[in-house]
Design a protein around this motif. Sequence first.
Motif, PDB file in Angstrom:
ATOM      1  N   ASP A 155       4.969  -0.064  -8.714  1.00 43.52           N
ATOM      2  CA  ASP A 155       4.176   1.113  -9.317  1.00 43.52           C
ATOM      3  C   ASP A 155       3.054   1.366  -8.500  1.00 43.52           C
ATOM      4  O   ASP A 155       2.072   0.554  -8.796  1.00 43.52           O
ATOM      5  N   CYS A 156       2.579   2.703  -8.224  1.00 43.15           N
ATOM      6  CA  CYS A 156       1.415   2.986  -7.745  1.00 43.15           C
ATOM      7  C   CYS A 156       0.774   3.823  -8.658  1.00 43.15           C
ATOM      8  O   CYS A 156       1.122   4.483  -9.208  1.00 43.15           O
ATOM      9  N   PRO A 157      -0.418   3.368  -9.059  1.00 46.15           N
ATOM     10  CA  PRO A 157      -1.264   3.739 -10.191  1.00 46.15           C
ATOM     11  C   PRO A 157      -2.033   5.197  -9.863  1.00 46.15           C
ATOM     12  O   PRO A 157      -2.517   5.790 -10.761  1.00 46.15           O
ATOM     13  N   GLN A 208       0.956  -1.219  -0.020  1.00 44.41           N
ATOM     14  CA  GLN A 208       0.059   0.119  -0.010  1.00 44.41           C
ATOM     15  C   GLN A 208       0.851   1.320  -0.022  1.00 44.41           C
ATOM     16  O   GLN A 208       1.753   1.369   1.111  1.00 44.41           O
ATOM     17  N   CYS A 209       0.748   2.250  -1.087  1.00 41.20           N
ATOM     18  CA  CYS A 209       1.601   3.334  -1.088  1.00 41.20           C
ATOM     19  C   CYS A 209       1.398   4.181   0.173  1.00 41.20           C
ATOM     20  O   CYS A 209       0.431   4.398   0.640  1.00 41.20           O
ATOM     21  N   THR A 210       2.466   4.717   0.314  1.00 37.78           N
ATOM     22  CA  THR A 210       2.622   5.483   1.681  1.00 37.78           C
ATOM     23  C   THR A 210       2.373   7.021   1.402  1.00 37.78           C
ATOM     24  O   THR A 210       2.211   7.655   2.310  1.00 37.78           O
ATOM     25  N   PRO A 250       8.897   5.136   3.094  1.00 39.95           N
ATOM     26  CA  PRO A 250       9.165   4.039   2.553  1.00 39.95           C
ATOM     27  C   PRO A 250       8.079   3.154   2.727  1.00 39.95           C
ATOM     28  O   PRO A 250       7.305   3.356   3.600  1.00 39.95           O
ATOM     29  N   LEU A 251       8.050   1.951   2.032  1.00 43.92           N
ATOM     30  CA  LEU A 251       6.963   0.952   2.501  1.00 43.92           C
ATOM     31  C   LEU A 251       7.418   0.073   3.860  1.00 43.92           C
ATOM     32  O   LEU A 251       8.449  -0.147   4.043  1.00 43.92           O
ATOM     33  N   PRO A 252       6.060   0.298   4.499  1.00 42.42           N
ATOM     34  CA  PRO A 252       6.499  -0.504   5.899  1.00 42.42           C
ATOM     35  C   PRO A 252       7.100  -2.035   5.707  1.00 42.42           C
ATOM     36  O   PRO A 252       6.172  -2.743   5.062  1.00 42.42           O
TER      37      PRO A 252
END
Length: 142
Positions: free
Chosen positions: A100-102, A83-85, A123-125
């Motif tokens: 990639d986050c859309p 899940q994008c931060t 960053p991603l956790p």
Amino acid sequence: MAGPAAPRRTVLKGAALAGMAGLGAAACSTDSKLGHAETPTPTAPVDLGEASEVPVGGAKLYKEQRVVVSCPAKGRYKAFSAQCTHAGCLLEKLEGTVGDCPCHGSKFDVTTGEVLHGPATAPLPEVPVTAAGGKLVAGPRS
């Protein structure tokens, strides 16, 4: 003298667009204290399936479980929230080890969780992941 009243269709269209904008803002809410979207991690162990599905030197996106797992070396796995931060959107696809986050174009190195391209800044956790009996399990150990 007042101008002509707006046609009913225009008023209804404006109301619908305003409502959609509100939903979009709610779907992409951010934690104002952290400056980025909240990214929940699994609170219970989640079975991801066969460890062999994650290629050595590559990664696999588990959309339903909201986790991305990489395999830097045979038998070693590392997992992160998918899940994008920035706004909380789910990563859509992997290009090699880049997620990639859309929603807004953020890119992450899924082997480290680091941001490669914003607007995300956090960053991603990391998510705990274990491999046992050829199976991968993400989340806290039971």
